[in-house]
Motif scaffolding. Structure first.
Motif, mmCIF file in Angstrom:
data_model
loop_
_atom_site.group_PDB
_atom_site.id
_atom_site.type_symbol
_atom_site.label_atom_id
_atom_site.label_comp_id
_atom_site.label_asym_id
_atom_site.label_seq_id
_atom_site.Cartn_x
_atom_site.Cartn_y
_atom_site.Cartn_z
ATOM 1 N N LYS A 31 28.169 36.516 42.268
ATOM 2 C CA LYS A 31 28.900 36.568 41.120
ATOM 3 C C LYS A 31 29.046 35.044 40.498
ATOM 4 N N THR A 121 43.850 40.691 40.651
ATOM 5 C CA THR A 121 44.405 41.007 42.033
ATOM 6 C C THR A 121 45.351 39.912 42.649
ATOM 7 N N GLN A 192 45.471 35.287 46.278
ATOM 8 C CA GLN A 192 45.265 36.464 45.933
ATOM 9 C C GLN A 192 46.667 37.144 46.724
ATOM 10 N N ARG A 213 36.044 32.719 48.777
ATOM 11 C CA ARG A 213 36.291 31.968 49.759
ATOM 12 C C ARG A 213 36.188 32.370 51.344
HETATM 13 O O1 C5P Z 1 37.720 33.451 46.835
HETATM 14 P P1 C5P Z 1 38.127 34.892 46.317
HETATM 15 O O2 C5P Z 1 37.433 35.907 47.560
HETATM 16 O O3 C5P Z 1 39.494 35.051 46.301
HETATM 17 O O4 C5P Z 1 37.352 35.167 45.130
HETATM 18 C C1 C5P Z 1 37.595 36.150 44.347
HETATM 19 C C2 C5P Z 1 36.756 36.188 42.983
HETATM 20 O O5 C5P Z 1 36.784 37.240 42.373
HETATM 21 C C3 C5P Z 1 37.183 34.895 42.180
HETATM 22 O O6 C5P Z 1 35.946 34.341 41.784
HETATM 23 C C4 C5P Z 1 37.934 35.504 41.108
HETATM 24 O O7 C5P Z 1 37.748 34.805 39.957
HETATM 25 C C5 C5P Z 1 37.436 36.860 40.948
HETATM 26 N N1 C5P Z 1 38.438 38.203 40.596
HETATM 27 C C6 C5P Z 1 39.439 38.230 41.378
HETATM 28 N N2 C5P Z 1 40.362 39.483 40.713
HETATM 29 C C7 C5P Z 1 40.200 39.927 39.768
HETATM 30 C C8 C5P Z 1 38.736 39.589 39.030
HETATM 31 C C9 C5P Z 1 37.971 38.929 39.451
HETATM 32 O O8 C5P Z 1 39.823 37.840 42.102
HETATM 33 N N3 C5P Z 1 40.631 40.933 39.339
#
Ligand code: C5P
Length: 235
Positions: A31, A121, A192, A213
């Protein structure tokens, strides 16, 4: 488009991305989000596609329908596999996004799948109610956004694992539930709020998981990725 865990390449530049990808010797699903895209521009998409990886371009477009339509037409030319908008932009905007994507897809190539973000999220029910003034349980808001996304003809939504099963029930199994907020057991949740493990996601209705992450900041990203894959594919 494959269904491997999607690795969020949340790095500031191409050099760091290539260094990270160098550790892997298989075709991945990655992504590219706004951090990287806004620093490096469209060439980062070409660089990653040239390595053979599938790309989810996560720019979460949200603007007036005509602007989103034109922007999507341009993004379609990059040959990405999955793109998104915010469902809060409304049905007209989502229909515009789809039209733009179709118009920009080269003949002979398949159109990128288009999904919409329901509630981020990182958003809690309390934040949604106080700051967005949506006086509903969070699941109701997410389900509503999923239904209007389907009505607009899109392929699915971004949601948390905790809403994926209800969305599958309301919108059908074919309607994608792409779920970020994935963590390995015992890992940090960072910013999150609605998190889950890969195996929990698989058992609870996710079609695709996005992991950032938990892999990119792991001591050994390759081992962390393999663990995520193992849990995601576990029978
Ligand atoms: O590091 P982590 O696993 O939290 O990354 C989640 C990724 O998904 C980030 O790039 C974030 O921008 C993306 N994302 C999210 N929630 C959403 C849509 C996209 O965390 N609803």
């Amino acid at each position: 488009m494959n269904n491997k865990p999607i690795i969020a390449l949340d790095f500031p530049n191409e050099k760091d991305v290539l260094q990270f990808l160098n550790q892997f010797d298989e075709k991945l699903f990655v992504k590219i989000g706004m951090e990287l895209y806004l620093q490096e521009g469209p060439s980062i998409v070409a660089a990653v596609k040239d390595l053979g990886h599938d790309v989810f371009l996560d720019l979460k477009l949200h603007d007036i329908p005509n602007t989103v339509k034109s922007a999507m037409k341009g993004l379609a030319r990059l040959g990405v596999d999955l793109v998104n908008v915010h469902a809060a932009g409304g049905i007209d905007m989502m229909e515009g996004a789809l039209e733009g994507l179709e118009a920009g897809t080269q003949s002979g190539s398949s159109r990128a799948r288009l999904i919409a973000v329901t509630q981020l999220t990182s958003t809690t029910e309390e934040q949604m109610q106080q700051q967005q003034k949506i006086q509903l349980p969070l699941i109701e808001s997410v389900l509503h956004y999923a239904k209007i996304t389907k009505q607009a003809g899109l392929d699915g939504v971004v949601c948390s694992v905790h809403e994926a099963a209800a969305i599958a029930e309301a919108c059908g199994e074919e309607f994608l539930r792409v779920t970020p907020g994935i963590r390995l057991a015992g890992g940090e949740s960072h910013d999150q709020k609605r998190v889950a493990t890969p195996d929990y996601a698989r058992k609870n209705g996710s079609s695709l998981i996005v992991v950032g992450r938990a892999i990119t900041k792991a001591e050994n990203p390759l081992i962390a990725y393999k663990k995520v894959v193992e849990l995601w594919e576990e029978k």
